[in-house]
Scaffold this motif. Structure first.
Motif, mmCIF file in Angstrom:
data_model
loop_
_atom_site.group_PDB
_atom_site.id
_atom_site.type_symbol
_atom_site.label_atom_id
_atom_site.label_comp_id
_atom_site.label_asym_id
_atom_site.label_seq_id
_atom_site.Cartn_x
_atom_site.Cartn_y
_atom_site.Cartn_z
ATOM 1 N N VAL A 164 -23.674 3.385 -5.898
ATOM 2 C CA VAL A 164 -23.653 4.857 -5.771
ATOM 3 C C VAL A 164 -22.259 5.399 -6.525
ATOM 4 C CG1 VAL A 164 -24.463 4.354 -3.495
ATOM 5 C CG2 VAL A 164 -21.799 4.428 -3.783
ATOM 6 N N ARG A 165 -22.298 6.649 -6.815
ATOM 7 C CA ARG A 165 -21.126 7.598 -7.234
ATOM 8 C C ARG A 165 -21.010 8.506 -6.381
ATOM 9 N NH1 ARG A 165 -22.142 12.088 -9.800
ATOM 10 N NH2 ARG A 165 -24.300 12.536 -10.217
ATOM 11 N N VAL A 166 -19.842 9.176 -6.505
ATOM 12 C CA VAL A 166 -19.295 10.336 -5.722
ATOM 13 C C VAL A 166 -20.023 11.532 -6.522
ATOM 14 C CG1 VAL A 166 -17.320 11.667 -4.914
ATOM 15 C CG2 VAL A 166 -17.152 9.441 -4.704
ATOM 16 N N ALA A 167 -20.626 12.125 -5.733
ATOM 17 C CA ALA A 167 -21.320 13.439 -6.210
ATOM 18 C C ALA A 167 -20.799 14.797 -5.967
ATOM 19 C CB ALA A 167 -23.156 13.681 -5.688
ATOM 20 N N ALA A 168 -20.147 14.849 -5.059
ATOM 21 C CA ALA A 168 -19.492 16.461 -4.439
ATOM 22 C C ALA A 168 -18.373 15.856 -3.425
ATOM 23 C CB ALA A 168 -20.626 17.300 -4.053
ATOM 24 N N VAL A 169 -17.368 16.657 -3.483
ATOM 25 C CA VAL A 169 -16.314 16.565 -2.674
ATOM 26 C C VAL A 169 -15.921 18.045 -1.941
ATOM 27 C CG1 VAL A 169 -13.945 15.943 -2.174
ATOM 28 C CG2 VAL A 169 -15.348 14.559 -3.714
ATOM 29 N N THR A 170 -15.774 17.837 -0.664
ATOM 30 C CA THR A 170 -15.520 19.213 0.041
ATOM 31 C C THR A 170 -14.485 19.185 1.199
ATOM 32 O OG1 THR A 170 -17.945 20.131 -0.229
ATOM 33 C CG2 THR A 170 -16.455 21.223 1.350
ATOM 34 N N GLY A 171 -13.464 20.184 0.757
ATOM 35 C CA GLY A 171 -12.253 20.031 1.995
ATOM 36 C C GLY A 171 -12.698 20.429 3.203
ATOM 37 N N LEU A 172 -12.490 19.710 4.264
ATOM 38 C CA LEU A 172 -13.011 20.316 5.714
ATOM 39 C C LEU A 172 -11.990 21.041 6.545
ATOM 40 C CD1 LEU A 172 -14.753 16.808 6.789
ATOM 41 C CD2 LEU A 172 -15.708 19.023 5.965
ATOM 42 N N ARG A 173 -10.712 21.001 6.179
ATOM 43 C CA ARG A 173 -9.734 21.644 6.823
ATOM 44 C C ARG A 173 -8.928 22.597 5.890
ATOM 45 N NH1 ARG A 173 -8.532 20.196 12.193
ATOM 46 N NH2 ARG A 173 -10.612 20.143 13.132
ATOM 47 N N GLU A 174 -9.233 23.943 5.992
ATOM 48 C CA GLU A 174 -8.566 24.969 5.068
ATOM 49 C C GLU A 174 -8.777 24.513 3.721
ATOM 50 O OE1 GLU A 174 -4.849 26.878 6.280
ATOM 51 O OE2 GLU A 174 -4.956 25.199 7.978
ATOM 52 N N GLY A 175 -10.129 23.900 3.315
ATOM 53 C CA GLY A 175 -10.588 23.891 1.899
ATOM 54 C C GLY A 175 -9.697 22.306 1.421
ATOM 55 N N ALA A 176 -9.020 21.617 2.434
ATOM 56 C CA ALA A 176 -8.566 20.350 2.101
ATOM 57 C C ALA A 176 -8.559 19.158 2.764
ATOM 58 C CB ALA A 176 -7.057 20.665 1.771
ATOM 59 N N ASN A 177 -7.723 18.222 2.720
ATOM 60 C CA ASN A 177 -8.006 17.062 3.523
ATOM 61 C C ASN A 177 -8.055 17.262 5.132
ATOM 62 O OD1 ASN A 177 -7.609 14.144 3.879
ATOM 63 N ND2 ASN A 177 -5.492 14.105 4.196
ATOM 64 N N PRO A 178 -9.014 16.510 5.802
ATOM 65 C CA PRO A 178 -10.143 15.552 5.161
ATOM 66 C C PRO A 178 -11.152 15.967 4.235
ATOM 67 C CG PRO A 178 -10.564 15.883 7.638
ATOM 68 C CD PRO A 178 -9.472 16.670 7.344
ATOM 69 N N TRP A 179 -11.665 15.141 3.776
ATOM 70 C CA TRP A 179 -12.840 15.350 2.802
ATOM 71 C C TRP A 179 -14.126 14.979 3.177
ATOM 72 C CZ3 TRP A 179 -10.465 18.400 -0.828
ATOM 73 C CH2 TRP A 179 -8.941 18.253 -1.145
ATOM 74 N N LEU A 180 -15.217 15.821 2.961
ATOM 75 C CA LEU A 180 -16.673 15.385 3.036
ATOM 76 C C LEU A 180 -16.910 14.763 1.692
ATOM 77 C CD1 LEU A 180 -19.164 14.947 4.641
ATOM 78 C CD2 LEU A 180 -19.800 17.505 3.999
ATOM 79 N N VAL A 181 -17.313 13.733 1.529
ATOM 80 C CA VAL A 181 -17.476 12.859 0.308
ATOM 81 C C VAL A 181 -18.990 12.751 0.475
ATOM 82 C CG1 VAL A 181 -17.104 11.110 -1.426
ATOM 83 C CG2 VAL A 181 -15.466 12.024 0.263
ATOM 84 N N ARG A 182 -20.059 13.196 -0.796
ATOM 85 C CA ARG A 182 -21.437 13.104 -0.836
ATOM 86 C C ARG A 182 -21.569 12.114 -1.991
ATOM 87 N NH1 ARG A 182 -24.133 16.286 2.590
ATOM 88 N NH2 ARG A 182 -23.080 18.141 3.063
ATOM 89 N N PHE A 183 -22.562 11.265 -1.796
ATOM 90 C CA PHE A 183 -22.970 10.027 -2.668
ATOM 91 C C PHE A 183 -24.326 10.204 -3.276
ATOM 92 C CE2 PHE A 183 -20.079 8.187 0.630
ATOM 93 C CZ PHE A 183 -19.056 7.967 -0.066
ATOM 94 N N GLU A 184 -24.301 9.889 -4.481
ATOM 95 C CA GLU A 184 -25.627 9.751 -5.256
ATOM 96 C C GLU A 184 -25.668 8.319 -5.730
ATOM 97 O OE1 GLU A 184 -26.214 12.704 -8.018
ATOM 98 O OE2 GLU A 184 -26.334 14.173 -6.567
ATOM 99 N N PRO A 185 -26.784 7.623 -5.521
ATOM 100 C CA PRO A 185 -28.155 8.129 -4.739
ATOM 101 C C PRO A 185 -27.907 8.003 -3.255
ATOM 102 C CG PRO A 185 -28.478 5.768 -5.727
ATOM 103 C CD PRO A 185 -27.241 6.497 -6.546
ATOM 104 N N ALA A 186 -28.459 8.672 -2.499
ATOM 105 C CA ALA A 186 -28.202 8.752 -1.132
ATOM 106 C C ALA A 186 -28.687 7.667 -0.230
ATOM 107 C CB ALA A 186 -28.482 10.081 -0.534
ATOM 108 N N GLY A 187 -29.628 6.924 -0.611
ATOM 109 C CA GLY A 187 -30.401 5.842 -0.092
ATOM 110 C C GLY A 187 -29.626 5.127 0.951
ATOM 111 N N ARG A 188 -28.589 4.708 0.978
ATOM 112 C CA ARG A 188 -27.702 3.853 1.851
ATOM 113 C C ARG A 188 -27.086 4.875 2.888
ATOM 114 N NH1 ARG A 188 -22.937 1.190 3.048
ATOM 115 N NH2 ARG A 188 -23.311 -0.680 4.557
#
Length: 307
Positions: free
Chosen positions: A20-44
């Motif tokens: 897997v690799r990191v496909a996207a990163v989004t800040g969850l608090r005021e656009g910053a830490n902590p981060w929602l990290v999305r993976f590809e492929p998303a099978g597991r």
């Protein structure tokens, strides 16, 4: 921390395992830490939450240790909390303090009007915590109020206070802390640290103030939050949800309400940015101050009546 380092993201991908690799990163608090990290492929695993900190900062190290310990207790007791995927509590592998957890369903946006069911659900969430007996321990110390690592009284002395807050401090100084068995407490239970699907609470987040303490800590904190967000009557709905879930009246309610209200500054502007970020741009320092004072005045009057 403006964005996760490549080293931290490689660590997160490696913790998930597989190709897997990191496909996207989004800040969850005021656009910053902590981060929602999305993976590809998303099978597991499609996504995870990555929280990062500075390993050179003793406060960060303590907070991360508490967060991890709290999530383990929550997992053991099937409380509505994320599950741990991986941790790096010295920064040796991720280049920073790092905790990677599962993603909970729901969102933390705070509505302008709260249904009674949602407010009772917040009370029930506090009740679920107090169902777990817990003795103080190194990573989960004894707590006597919310947000225990911030000395609000000292900050008020520095930045200014009010007659009402001073009266509350003096009153608490004259009273013993109520005794009784200690339970698992979140330590910062407000709407911004909860996730919702409709009126159902799907999870609690940000456990770095957790510990062992009185059930009144989380109940008082949740009641204060409801009063700040929606007005004084909302606090009674939180209490109704708590009492329905526990099957008993709350002990020392007025005392813990006063404690909760003193975990603020005279000028409520300090919490306005995070409330705006959570969906409440209608709230300003004046409104929050008025609502805090109404909650505190009511609590002090009930404390007088109890004696």
């Amino acid at each position: 921390m403006s964005e996760p380092s490549e080293e931290a993201l490689r660590w997160a991908a490696g913790a998930v395992r597989g190709d897997v690799r990191v496909a996207a990163v989004t800040g969850l608090r005021e656009g910053a830490n902590p981060w929602l990290v999305r993976f590809e492929p998303a099978g597991r695993l499609e996504a995870a939450v990555l929280r990062l900190g500075d390993p050179a900062d003793p406060d960060h190290r303590q907070r991360f240790g508490t967060e991890v310990a709290a999530l383990r207790v929550a997992g053991d007791h099937r409380l509505p909390a994320a599950r741990l995927i991986a941790t790096d509590l010295d920064g040796a592998e991720a280049g920073a303090l790092a905790v990677l957890t599962t993603v909970l369903p729901g969102d933390s946006r705070i509505p302008r009007v709260a249904a009674a069911g949602r407010l009772r659900g917040l009370g029930a969430a506090a009740a679920a915590l107090q169902s777990v007996p817990l003795a103080p321990r190194d990573a989960l110390p004894l707590r006597t109020r919310s947000i225990a690592d911030v000395d609000f009284a000292a900050r008020r002395r520095e930045k200014g206070t009010t007659v009402l807050l001073t009266a509350a401090e003096e009153r608490l100084d004259r009273l013993p802390v109520p005794g009784g068995p200690t339970v698992f407490v979140h330590g910062d239970l407000w709407h911004g640290n909860t996730l919702w699907s409709g009126d159902r609470c799907t999870g609690l987040v940000d456990w770095d103030c957790a510990g062992a303490g009185s059930p009144g800590i989380d109940l008082g904190g949740a009641r204060l939050d409801a009063a700040l967000m929606f007005g004084l009557p909302a606090a009674e709905q939180v209490l109704a949800g708590w009492q329905r879930a526990t099957g008993r009246p709350a002990d020392h309610l007025a005392y813990w309400d006063v404690v909760a209200a003193t975990c603020t500054l005279a000028d409520m502007a300090f919490c306005v940015p995070v409330m705006h970020d959570q969906g409440r741009p209608d709230l300003d320092a004046d409104v929050l101050g008025e609502r805090r004072d109404a909650f505190l005045s009511s609590a002090l009057a009930r404390l007088d009546a109890d004696e």
